[in-house]
Design a protein around this motif. Structure first.
Motif, mmCIF file in Angstrom:
data_model
loop_
_atom_site.group_PDB
_atom_site.id
_atom_site.type_symbol
_atom_site.label_atom_id
_atom_site.label_comp_id
_atom_site.label_asym_id
_atom_site.label_seq_id
_atom_site.Cartn_x
_atom_site.Cartn_y
_atom_site.Cartn_z
ATOM 1 N N GLU A 37 -6.054 -27.236 31.604
ATOM 2 C CA GLU A 37 -7.179 -28.074 31.192
ATOM 3 C C GLU A 37 -8.509 -27.339 31.351
ATOM 4 O OE1 GLU A 37 -7.431 -31.001 29.811
ATOM 5 O OE2 GLU A 37 -5.361 -31.698 29.863
ATOM 6 N N HIS A 38 -8.664 -26.633 32.465
ATOM 7 C CA HIS A 38 -9.908 -25.900 32.706
ATOM 8 C C HIS A 38 -10.099 -24.782 31.681
ATOM 9 C CE1 HIS A 38 -13.353 -24.404 34.749
ATOM 10 N NE2 HIS A 38 -12.764 -23.433 35.403
ATOM 11 N N ALA A 39 -9.008 -24.121 31.319
ATOM 12 C CA ALA A 39 -9.084 -23.032 30.335
ATOM 13 C C ALA A 39 -9.119 -23.570 28.908
ATOM 14 C CB ALA A 39 -7.893 -22.096 30.499
ATOM 15 N N ARG A 40 -8.886 -24.890 28.742
ATOM 16 C CA ARG A 40 -8.814 -25.540 27.429
ATOM 17 C C ARG A 40 -7.719 -24.915 26.576
ATOM 18 N NH1 ARG A 40 -8.974 -29.425 28.249
ATOM 19 N NH2 ARG A 40 -9.276 -30.185 26.129
ATOM 20 N N VAL A 41 -6.602 -24.570 27.197
ATOM 21 C CA VAL A 41 -5.433 -24.080 26.474
ATOM 22 C C VAL A 41 -4.624 -25.293 26.022
ATOM 23 C CG1 VAL A 41 -3.255 -22.836 26.682
ATOM 24 C CG2 VAL A 41 -5.321 -21.897 27.732
ATOM 25 N N PRO A 42 -4.472 -25.508 24.732
ATOM 26 C CA PRO A 42 -3.715 -26.674 24.265
ATOM 27 C C PRO A 42 -2.254 -26.605 24.720
ATOM 28 C CG PRO A 42 -5.004 -25.722 22.473
ATOM 29 C CD PRO A 42 -5.042 -24.745 23.610
ATOM 30 N N TYR A 43 -1.715 -27.743 25.131
ATOM 31 C CA TYR A 43 -0.322 -27.823 25.568
ATOM 32 C C TYR A 43 0.162 -29.235 25.330
ATOM 33 C CZ TYR A 43 -2.110 -30.352 29.609
ATOM 34 O OH TYR A 43 -2.720 -31.292 30.404
ATOM 35 N N PRO A 255 -6.359 -18.390 22.086
ATOM 36 C CA PRO A 255 -7.788 -18.256 22.382
ATOM 37 C C PRO A 255 -8.186 -19.052 23.613
ATOM 38 C CG PRO A 255 -7.413 -18.804 20.072
ATOM 39 C CD PRO A 255 -6.127 -19.008 20.783
ATOM 40 N N VAL A 256 -9.209 -18.583 24.304
ATOM 41 C CA VAL A 256 -9.678 -19.235 25.534
ATOM 42 C C VAL A 256 -11.127 -19.663 25.342
ATOM 43 C CG1 VAL A 256 -10.203 -18.888 27.970
ATOM 44 C CG2 VAL A 256 -8.095 -17.953 27.010
ATOM 45 N N LEU A 257 -11.410 -20.923 25.641
ATOM 46 C CA LEU A 257 -12.779 -21.415 25.595
ATOM 47 C C LEU A 257 -13.498 -20.971 26.855
ATOM 48 C CD1 LEU A 257 -14.760 -23.300 24.001
ATOM 49 C CD2 LEU A 257 -13.973 -25.146 25.487
ATOM 50 N N GLU A 258 -14.568 -20.187 26.702
ATOM 51 C CA GLU A 258 -15.283 -19.697 27.871
ATOM 52 C C GLU A 258 -15.859 -20.858 28.683
ATOM 53 O OE1 GLU A 258 -15.089 -16.754 28.857
ATOM 54 O OE2 GLU A 258 -15.075 -15.312 27.216
ATOM 55 N N TYR A 259 -16.115 -20.602 29.972
ATOM 56 C CA TYR A 259 -16.464 -21.690 30.889
ATOM 57 C C TYR A 259 -17.870 -22.251 30.688
ATOM 58 C CZ TYR A 259 -12.220 -20.534 33.496
ATOM 59 O OH TYR A 259 -10.917 -20.314 33.874
ATOM 60 N N TRP A 260 -18.788 -21.452 30.134
ATOM 61 C CA TRP A 260 -20.187 -21.885 30.036
ATOM 62 C C TRP A 260 -20.660 -21.839 28.592
ATOM 63 C CZ3 TRP A 260 -20.581 -24.181 34.350
ATOM 64 C CH2 TRP A 260 -19.953 -23.659 35.483
ATOM 65 N N PRO A 261 -21.712 -22.580 28.247
ATOM 66 C CA PRO A 261 -22.199 -22.583 26.862
ATOM 67 C C PRO A 261 -22.615 -21.182 26.405
ATOM 68 C CG PRO A 261 -23.254 -24.319 28.163
ATOM 69 C CD PRO A 261 -22.507 -23.458 29.124
ATOM 70 N N ALA A 262 -22.760 -21.037 25.097
ATOM 71 C CA ALA A 262 -23.069 -19.722 24.530
ATOM 72 C C ALA A 262 -24.364 -19.141 25.083
ATOM 73 C CB ALA A 262 -23.147 -19.834 23.013
ATOM 74 N N GLY A 263 -25.333 -19.989 25.450
ATOM 75 C CA GLY A 263 -26.606 -19.484 25.953
ATOM 76 C C GLY A 263 -26.622 -19.169 27.433
ATOM 77 N N GLN A 402 -14.681 -21.839 41.351
ATOM 78 C CA GLN A 402 -14.570 -22.614 40.119
ATOM 79 C C GLN A 402 -14.718 -24.109 40.413
ATOM 80 O OE1 GLN A 402 -14.250 -21.354 37.189
ATOM 81 N NE2 GLN A 402 -13.327 -19.321 37.413
ATOM 82 N N PRO A 403 -15.334 -24.858 39.518
ATOM 83 C CA PRO A 403 -15.247 -26.314 39.631
ATOM 84 C C PRO A 403 -13.807 -26.729 39.308
ATOM 85 C CG PRO A 403 -16.973 -25.637 38.079
ATOM 86 C CD PRO A 403 -16.130 -24.449 38.357
ATOM 87 N N TYR A 404 -13.248 -27.662 40.066
ATOM 88 C CA TYR A 404 -11.869 -28.085 39.796
ATOM 89 C C TYR A 404 -11.671 -29.520 40.261
ATOM 90 C CZ TYR A 404 -10.901 -27.410 44.794
ATOM 91 O OH TYR A 404 -10.918 -27.511 46.173
ATOM 92 N N ARG A 500 -17.018 -30.456 28.316
ATOM 93 C CA ARG A 500 -16.271 -29.305 27.815
ATOM 94 C C ARG A 500 -14.778 -29.603 27.716
ATOM 95 N NH1 ARG A 500 -13.671 -25.794 30.671
ATOM 96 N NH2 ARG A 500 -13.197 -23.735 29.845
ATOM 97 N N ARG A 501 -14.289 -30.409 28.644
ATOM 98 C CA ARG A 501 -12.855 -30.724 28.647
ATOM 99 C C ARG A 501 -12.449 -31.705 27.549
ATOM 100 N NH1 ARG A 501 -9.889 -30.062 34.303
ATOM 101 N NH2 ARG A 501 -11.213 -28.484 35.262
#
Length: 560
Positions: A37-43, A255-263, A402-404, A500-501
């Motif tokens: 969930e944190h990595a936003r990897v679909p499963y 693909p992995v959604l990075e943890y923080w926004p693009a900026g 990491q936030p968890y 993000r989640r």
């Protein structure tokens, strides 16, 4: 870039779960869900063996000694699937030609360079197998302290596919590092060098840590000891990196959604505990923060500051939060009633109806999930209690920045608490009885390495009375910014991670990020199977080459 996303299945045998829980046995394998969930990897969760063939990679979280499950797993692998287990699958050991070896206690694992892990990784226990026909299986990593030289990972061919079995229960290891291996009911073992007297008769978060005083600490150039490795965060990388490699092996992508926004490059946070509640100290602290243009989180303990202080803090963009006091020496009580009473007091004192965050005074902590239950019931979405209370145990003593979302025990069926933990690394540097500022740089470097939160704690009282602590605060802000860090409050981090989640990365043909809310642009890392070493613009993650792409969140494309 044409690509197809790997389909990942996560199998938990429902009957086996109920049996475990009926005996009050934990299923910490469920923490795999939080990692994904944190990595936003679909499963997709799978509870029916007939659905195995709908996925490309099948993670077996828990399986009982059932011949139907056994046959289904072997058939799935033989037809080209990849079965993945973390310390389990005893039901398949004989069919796979393996001998179950005696379990190992805590040790360290060195992985090959391809995994991207420079440091040995601490594990808390291992359940190794020995493969009898060693030439037909790929063996990776060697477990320390094992006279039989067993591997950390066996990749066993079965027909057209594989069974990949880790000797280490990776999700359980992450839980043990972050939350301990048992509830906090007694004092922890003090540091042998006298720098951390955990046995002072006060139950707190760090009484339940699982690192080694000798092997897991380093010292700075001025002799400051600190826990130097975010092991739990690195184990997350090992798990995700292995999945990514196996997807690439099948010609698929993950693909992995990075943890923080693009900026945002890297994340830092500063929180304050009001403790002595001196208005002059608060005023002085506000001036420093305004001078450095940084927003922070203020955890308020009774009797608190004046209303004028709260208003000034809010105008300057600081977050007000609870500093729950259960310290007996100050007439504090560890109870839900006391928690609620203090929260209601703060609502009245600060003229606020909702607070996002809490941090317990003196990091007081008992049991396992009581604090998180109280937070849930009373609308507190983020907690910061899990951090060091002593000079000698600063750093990554819980293996993470990491936030968890913490996991519960078997009595709550190992559910996830709806409370985000954002632990801290150290407090009040340059205080006479605490660490100096030589720890700033290594903390920033390691937080940057794992894309976590470099969270530093201070007290307004010390900013006002101790000029060197004030200097430390300024040094943290300036060094972090120079290293590319952005400062957010606990509420900002909580709100972003929860938003993000809700996002989903789609890569069936064209790469998209789908969501139902307007959010900033995000960064997605796309692993590459055959990247040319000379190719420009490559970014490495988990030891793998890839490309980072900035994407807009596409609205109303997915049902949440």
């Amino acid at each position: 870039m044409d690509m197809q996303m790997a389909r990942i299945g996560l199998f938990f045998d429902g009957q086996a779960e109920l049996q475990r829980w009926s005996h009050q046995e934990n299923i910490f394998e469920r923490f795999i869900i939080e990692v994904l969930e944190h990595a936003r990897v679909p499963y997709q969760m799978i509870d029916d063996i007939s659905k195995f063939n709908t996925v490309d990679l099948l993670i077996v979280g828990l399986a009982s000694e059932n011949h139907l499950i056994k046959e289904a797993l072997l058939e799935y692998a033989a037809s080209g699937g990849i079965v993945i287990s973390y310390g389990g699958l005893e039901l398949l050991s004989q069919e796979l030609g393996c001998k179950i070896l005696p379990p190992l206690e805590a040790g360290y694992l060195v992985l090959p360079a391809e995994f991207g892990q420079e440091d040995p990784l601490r594990y808390l226990k291992a359940n190794p197998w020995q493969y009898i026909d060693s030439e037909s299986v790929k063996q990776t990593g060697e477990l320390s302290g094992d006279d039989q030289k067993s591997a950390a990972l066996l990749q066993i061919p079965v027909g057209k596919g594989y069974v990949d079995r880790w000797a280490i229960n990776i999700p359980e290891t992450i839980v043990g590092l972050q939350q301990g291996t048992s509830p906090v009911t007694e004092d922890g073992i003090p540091a042998p060098d006298g720098t951390a007297n955990l046995d002072e008769g006060i139950l707190k978060a760090d009484d339940g840590f699982e690192l080694d005083w000798e092997k897991d600490r380093k010292t700075t150039e001025t002799g400051m000891p600190y826990f130097f490795t975010p092991y739990a965060d690195l184990w997350r990388e090992v798990l995700l990196g292995h999945l990514t490699r196996r997807a690439l092996d099948k010609g698929l992508t993950l693909p992995v959604l990075e943890y923080w926004p693009a900026g945002v490059q890297h994340m830092a946070m500063i929180s304050f505990d009001s403790d002595m509640n001196i208005n002059e100290a608060a005023e002085a602290t506000l001036q420093v923060l305004k001078q450095e243009d940084v927003q922070t989180t203020w955890c308020i303990i009774a009797p608190g500051f004046s209303k004028e202080i709260y208003e000034k803090a809010k105008v300057d963009g600081h977050e007000l939060a609870l500093h729950y006091n259960a310290l007996e020496a100050e007439d504090g009580v560890w109870s839900e009633e006391a928690f609620l009473e203090q929260l209601e007091w703060l609502k009245g004192a600060a003229d606020e109806t909702n607070f996002t965050s809490n941090k317990n005074h003196y990091t007081r902590f008992e049991g396992w999930g009581e604090l998180f239950q109280w937070c849930e019931k009373n609308g507190i979405q983020a907690d910061q209690t899990r951090g060091p209370s002593k000079k000698g145990n600063v750093g990554f003593l819980f293996g993470t920045c990491q936030p968890y979302f913490p996991i519960s025990l078997a009595d709550e069926q190992n559910r996830f608490y709806d409370v985000m933990e954002i632990g801290f690394l150290t407090q009040d540097m340059n205080h006479p009885s605490l660490a100096d500022t030589t720890i700033i740089q290594p903390f920033l470097e390691k937080a940057k390495r794992v894309d976590g939160v470099a969270h530093f704690l201070f007290h307004q009282h010390h900013i006002y009375h101790l000029p060197k602590v004030k200097e430390a605060l300024i040094e943290v802000v300036r060094k972090a910014r120079a290293a590319g860090f952005t400062f957010w409050t606990s509420k900002q981090i909580n709100d972003w991670e929860r938003a993000r989640r809700t996002l989903t990365v789609s890569a069936n043909g064209r790469l998209e990020v789908l969501g139902a809310a307007e959010l900033p642009d995000v960064k997605v890392w796309i692993p590459l199977a055959d990247a040319d070493a000379e190719e420009r613009g490559l970014t490495y993650k988990y030891g793998l080459p890839g490309k980072t792409q900035v994407l807009q969140v596409q609205l109303n494309k997915v049902e949440l």
